[in-house]
Write an enzyme that holds these catalytic residues in place. Structure first.
Site, short mmCIF file in Angstrom:
data_model
loop_
_atom_site.label_atom_id
_atom_site.label_comp_id
_atom_site.label_asym_id
_atom_site.label_seq_id
_atom_site.Cartn_x
_atom_site.Cartn_y
_atom_site.Cartn_z
N CYS A 138 -20.93 11.42 72.14
CA CYS A 138 -19.62 11.77 71.63
C CYS A 138 -19.53 11.29 70.47
CB CYS A 138 -18.49 11.15 72.70
SG CYS A 138 -18.96 11.83 74.26
N CYS A 188 -7.41 12.90 80.95
CA CYS A 188 -8.78 13.24 80.69
C CYS A 188 -8.89 14.22 79.57
CB CYS A 188 -9.52 13.50 81.85
SG CYS A 188 -9.16 12.29 83.39
N SER A 189 -10.00 13.89 78.67
CA SER A 189 -10.30 15.02 77.73
C SER A 189 -11.19 16.15 78.51
CB SER A 189 -11.03 14.41 76.75
OG SER A 189 -12.41 13.73 77.16
N HIS A 219 -12.64 18.15 73.04
CA HIS A 219 -13.62 17.39 72.85
C HIS A 219 -14.83 18.03 72.99
CE1 HIS A 219 -15.93 13.64 72.75
NE2 HIS A 219 -15.99 13.44 73.95
#
Length: 399
Positions: free
Chosen positions: A83, A213-214, A344
């Site tokens: 990430c 939550c992404s 994301h």
């Protein structure tokens, strides 16, 4: 320290739900890269090297992406740091300029993701997250469902047990970031939600509901990084944003040995990188106006308040209760909507954070503009692991 380094142009695509738009990663990269070059007011011919970031793709996808902008024979590097991939590309671009190897470097991140929760791509080899899952299993029992939400749900539970943090405080992070993304045309989600919406949305892993939550996302972002000489020769002083400090940290023995979920997901690497950046820049969190923070889950935003030094350990819940991280507070955290609401796409996230902070410092962020923003902080973390922290300031170059 080497020479000064500036971001002189940024660009990004809208982040989209995977499969919702008929495009591929070269299309995404072309759009973001073209926007960044136009923002800098230069052509691709001025770019001397390029660093590309993505997590899912073939080994020279970076070249294929950059070729959408031009084929000039320059070195092109492919980076994958989970990430933190895009900020790792930015980190390498900055080093190339700082070390005098190049005067103008393009950092380009992109991702085309599969719908649904993240999963292991290769089943025939050891997962890099194996030691993280092993510790979580030892501390919390076997994961039920995808490991990422389980990891960060258990982080929340540990913080609740140690410090009395509540599910409502975590939910306030989701509410804040969804509210911010309403004003961001690049965000995957741009609709208003209520506090009750956040609390009552589908439970993913207690205490994390869906709106905390992404999501998985498709998209791309880019930044043009340049030396002071390049800035002067091209007359870019009016918009150049200086990278005052930047550091990357990877895991310490304490990540696993201390048997803490909070340390397992990156509090210690965040502290280490942040302290180095504060030392490099001569500035601390008290000097910062606006922050883009890695809120892959609402629980992570709370613990990273503490790791970045915005408050004492255990006080992250109080910070969100007091409104200290929203408009009118001490800082505005995730004015873009953050990962939770902006989206994301792993290989693009860090450069999208960079783009947002550059727009904020240049005063061109529209309805989400943080009044008087002069100093910005970026935090991007990837399990497995890497954390990149960056400090920016909008100042004129020396005359």
């Amino acid at each position: 320290m080497g020479q000064k380094v500036f971001v002189v142009g940024v660009g990004m695509t809208k982040f989209e739900k995977p499969g919702s738009r008929d495009w591929d990663y070269p299309d995404m990269a072309r759009e973001a890269g073209t926007k960044a070059l136009a923002d800098a007011g230069i052509s691709f011919a001025s770019v001397q090297q390029a660093v590309t970031g993505y997590c899912y793709g073939e080994s020279t996808s970076g070249q294929r992406a950059v070729y959408e902008l031009g084929c000039t024979g320059i070195p092109i590097y492919n980076v994958n740091n989970n990430c933190a991939t895009a900020s790792s590309a930015l980190f390498l671009a900055k080093q190339l300029v700082e070390g005098g190897i190049a005067d103008c470097v393009l950092a380009l991140g992109f991702e085309k993701m599969r719908p649904g929760s993240l999963s292991t791509t290769f089943q025939d080899r050891t997962s890099p997250l194996e030691p993280f899952v092993d510790v979580m299993t030892e501390l919390c029992g076997p994961a039920v469902g995808p490991p990422a939400p389980q990891l960060f749900a258990n982080v929340g539970k540990e913080h609740m047990e140690r410090h009395g943090t509540t599910a409502e405080q975590f939910a306030k992070v989701g509410l804040k970031n969804h509210a911010h993304s309403v004003n961001n045309p690049y965000s995957q989600f741009q609709h208003e939600v209520t506090f009750e919406d956040v609390l009552s949305s589908r439970m993913i892993a207690e205490p994390l509901t869906l709106l905390q939550c992404s999501p998985t996302s498709d998209g791309s972002a880019a930044a043009v990084v340049a030396s002071e000489r390049f800035v002067r020769e091209n007359g870019l002083e009016a918009t150049a944003v200086e990278i005052l400090g930047q550091a990357m940290a990877t895991d310490f023995p304490s990540t696993w040995d201390d048997k803490s979920m909070i340390k397992l997901v990156g509090s210690e690497v965040t502290k280490a990188a942040a302290l180095e950046v504060y030392d490099q820049s001569g500035l601390g969190p008290e000097n910062v106006d606006v922050i883009e923070l890695h809120d892959c889950f609402s629980t992570n935003e709370i613990i990273m308040y503490e790791a970045l030094g915005l408050c004492a350990e255990g006080q992250g819940g109080t910070l969100i209760d007091e409104g200290a991280t929203d408009y009118g507070g001490t800082w505005v955290v995730n004015p873009s909507g953050g990962l939770i609401s902006k989206g994301h796409p792993l290989g693009a996230t860090g450069l999208a954070q960079c783009a947002e902070l550059n727009w904020q410092l240049r005063g061109v962020a529209g309805k989400r503009q943080v009044p008087g923003a002069a100093v910005a902080l970026q935090h991007n973390i990837g399990l497995g692991g890497a954390c990149v922290v960056t400090m920016y300031r909008k100042i004129a170059t020396d005359t």
